[in-house]
Design a protein around this motif. Sequence first.
Motif, PDB file in Angstrom:
ATOM      1  N   ALA A  39       1.450 -13.803  12.424  1.00 20.78           N
ATOM      2  CA  ALA A  39       0.103 -13.659  12.995  1.00 20.78           C
ATOM      3  C   ALA A  39      -0.542 -12.356  12.509  1.00 20.78           C
ATOM      4  N   ILE A  40       0.232 -11.293  12.463  1.00 21.14           N
ATOM      5  CA  ILE A  40      -0.308  -9.994  12.003  1.00 21.14           C
ATOM      6  C   ILE A  40      -0.740 -10.115  10.539  1.00 21.14           C
ATOM      7  N   GLY A  41       0.121 -10.735   9.713  1.00 20.94           N
ATOM      8  CA  GLY A  41      -0.232 -10.925   8.296  1.00 20.94           C
ATOM      9  C   GLY A  41      -1.535 -11.707   8.161  1.00 20.94           C
ATOM     10  N   ALA A  42      -1.639 -12.802   8.933  1.00 22.90           N
ATOM     11  CA  ALA A  42      -2.835 -13.656   8.845  1.00 22.90           C
ATOM     12  C   ALA A  42      -4.078 -12.873   9.262  1.00 22.90           C
ATOM     13  N   ARG A  43      -3.941 -12.068  10.331  1.00 20.22           N
ATOM     14  CA  ARG A  43      -5.093 -11.276  10.804  1.00 20.22           C
ATOM     15  C   ARG A  43      -5.608 -10.334   9.715  1.00 20.22           C
ATOM     16  N   HIS A  44      -4.681  -9.831   8.901  1.00 18.49           N
ATOM     17  CA  HIS A  44      -5.078  -8.886   7.848  1.00 18.49           C
ATOM     18  C   HIS A  44      -5.302  -9.583   6.508  1.00 18.49           C
ATOM     19  N   GLY A  45      -5.176 -10.910   6.508  1.00 14.93           N
ATOM     20  CA  GLY A  45      -5.394 -11.660   5.271  1.00 14.93           C
ATOM     21  C   GLY A  45      -4.334 -11.379   4.213  1.00 14.93           C
ATOM     22  N   LEU A  46      -3.093 -11.111   4.652  1.00 10.96           N
ATOM     23  CA  LEU A  46      -2.022 -10.757   3.706  1.00 10.96           C
ATOM     24  C   LEU A  46      -0.807 -11.666   3.905  1.00 10.96           C
ATOM     25  N   VAL A  47      -0.166 -11.996   2.790  1.00 13.73           N
ATOM     26  CA  VAL A  47       1.092 -12.751   2.871  1.00 13.73           C
ATOM     27  C   VAL A  47       2.198 -11.782   3.274  1.00 13.73           C
ATOM     28  N   GLY A  78      -9.027  -1.618  -0.494  1.00 15.18           N
ATOM     29  CA  GLY A  78      -8.785  -1.840   0.942  1.00 15.18           C
ATOM     30  C   GLY A  78      -7.495  -2.589   1.254  1.00 15.18           C
ATOM     31  N   GLU A  79      -6.887  -3.241   0.249  1.00 12.81           N
ATOM     32  CA  GLU A  79      -5.680  -4.046   0.575  1.00 12.81           C
ATOM     33  C   GLU A  79      -4.504  -3.159   0.977  1.00 12.81           C
ATOM     34  N   PHE A  80      -4.328  -2.054   0.290  1.00 12.01           N
ATOM     35  CA  PHE A  80      -3.211  -1.162   0.615  1.00 12.01           C
ATOM     36  C   PHE A  80      -3.353  -0.673   2.058  1.00 12.01           C
ATOM     37  N   GLU A  81      -4.566  -0.268   2.415  1.00 14.54           N
ATOM     38  CA  GLU A  81      -4.808   0.235   3.773  1.00 14.54           C
ATOM     39  C   GLU A  81      -4.511  -0.856   4.802  1.00 14.54           C
ATOM     40  N   ARG A  82      -4.927  -2.099   4.474  1.00 13.31           N
ATOM     41  CA  ARG A  82      -4.658  -3.203   5.407  1.00 13.31           C
ATOM     42  C   ARG A  82      -3.152  -3.462   5.525  1.00 13.31           C
ATOM     43  N   ALA A  83      -2.460  -3.326   4.409  1.00 10.95           N
ATOM     44  CA  ALA A  83      -1.001  -3.533   4.433  1.00 10.95           C
ATOM     45  C   ALA A  83      -0.335  -2.474   5.319  1.00 10.95           C
ATOM     46  N   LEU A  84      -0.828  -1.231   5.220  1.00 14.54           N
ATOM     47  CA  LEU A  84      -0.247  -0.173   6.058  1.00 14.54           C
ATOM     48  C   LEU A  84      -0.526  -0.432   7.539  1.00 14.54           C
ATOM     49  N   GLU A  85      -1.736  -0.920   7.827  1.00 17.72           N
ATOM     50  CA  GLU A  85      -2.061  -1.244   9.233  1.00 17.72           C
ATOM     51  C   GLU A  85      -1.143  -2.354   9.748  1.00 17.72           C
TER      52      GLU A  85
END
Length: 480
Positions: free
Chosen positions: A356-364, A388-395
């Motif tokens: 769910a967290i991955g989906a919320r951030h649009g990341l696999v 912005g992807e790296f930042e989203r991955a860290l979040e």
Amino acid sequence: MTARLLTALREIVGANGLVVAADQRLVYECDMLVYYKGMPDLVVLPRSTAEVQAVVRCCAEAGVPIVPRGSGTGLIGGAMAPKGGVMIGVNRMDRILEVDLRNRYAVVEPGVINLALTRSVENRGYFFAPDPSSQMVSSIGGNAATNAGGPHALKYGNVAHHVLGLELVTGTGDVLTLGGVVAERPGYDLAGIAVGSEGTLGVVTKVMVKLTHTAEAVRTAVATFASIEIASAAVSAIIAEGIVPAALEAMDEPIIRAVEAGVHAGYPTEAKAVLLIELDGPAAEVEVQAAAVGRICREKGSLTMRLARDDAERALLWKGRKEAAGAVGRITHNYVLQDAVVPRSKLPTVMAEIQAIGARHGLVVANVFHAGDGNVHPMICYDERVPGEFERALEANEEILHACIELGGTVTGEHGVGMDKAEKLAMLFNQDDLEVMHAVRRVFDPHGLMNPQKVFPSGQHACAAPSVGAGRPVPEGMWV
Ligand SMILES: Cc1cc2nc3c(=O)[nH]c(=O)nc-3n(C[C@H](O)[C@H](O)[C@H](O)COP(=O)(O)OP(=O)(O)OC[C@H]3O[C@@H](n4cnc5c(N)ncnc54)[C@H](O)[C@@H]3O)c2cc1C
């Protein structure tokens, strides 16, 4: 003053025991968690305890930070130098000094590669049980310093369970022998304190380890499931039945895809999740357990189950598992790897939460983990070229860690603390706990020179030395 130190260190290890040029030191600026960077001002490569001791004494006298390093495979921002200083690489100290099979122990120098020890005794029916997936490259000194785990830690325990004693050069240059080759020793368990101390107490210069007899029989099975949550539920059911497999590993669909594209390990590509289950022990017991595991997996919804027919097939299944982290490069440019623990029974919940967290951030998020230990390793995939992807991955990484803690888990399962998890320690320990840890550290390293900025949270718990800041390289020539 610093030129004097350079001269003194050259006298100790010789010119070819120093790495001085900036381009040659580059490789030492990080471990495998590459976004924490800090280049040492100098790397020394000693060949003996006496040389390590002399190097530490010179650095201590000059007030220069010291960072021990093994193979640099750590995943924590550990064997890197945020404050510059001198890195001590122990790779040249790579001799197996003693093997005593009657008493089942070996004494090794810290640079011995984990798998090399097993290779040296396997034809006599023994092995070194701790098997981090990096075992073909990581050093036993590094394994001891991080209290490494691995797939077979479920049954055999982490490195701490296999270290009988250590030789340690402290931050003041004293050479201590902690523990010894005899198992039961009176007094404080000082070897236990040194294991997992990540270079903050001193440099490990010898390790006395247990050797384990090879089991009579080994059976390895692959079970497939319709989801990683269903597979995770089967994990608890197996152990609740009183069976402790030697290893119980889980992989989800993105990992299966990545492994099969590169390693061709034989995992069914149509599966959404697989469990790799290994049983070992007396042959009769293993057969009974294999039947029971098959039944439990079926009851818990497995779609297929296959036992490896021979050693070659078994080795291939393990090759897939051990190379999974590298294989992920086939499905993503970059990833952030988390290492956290939940109570085993919470695995299905945390797996759903991670997705769910991955989906919320649009990341696999790809998952390959030591399921039997509840030790999850979500790999959050991102592309550093996409703003912005790296930042989203860290979040996402942060949210996953909090989810694990809320489920009653802890901040690291096996990789250790380093820079990456230092601030997170305050989530688990109060000020009094941390102060006691500091007090222990000061006994071995009163000036806070050993591996600064690792393990302890900054702020009021920080060591006396001022903070340079996580991930920021120290300006070259700070002290040279
Ligand atoms: C693909 C891959 C798979 C991995 N799988 C696992 C796994 O299954 N389980 C697991 O636990 N880890 C795993 N790791 C992480 C890593 O391999 C382990 O933490 C390993 O124990 C590090 O050993 P090293 O020799 O590379 O140590 P380094 O990375 O060089 O150092 C690690 C830490 O130990 C300190 N240190 C190193 N040597 C000494 C010494 N002689 N004296 C004092 N301090 C020292 C360093 O300062 C640093 O803080 C994996 C890493 C990779 C890249």
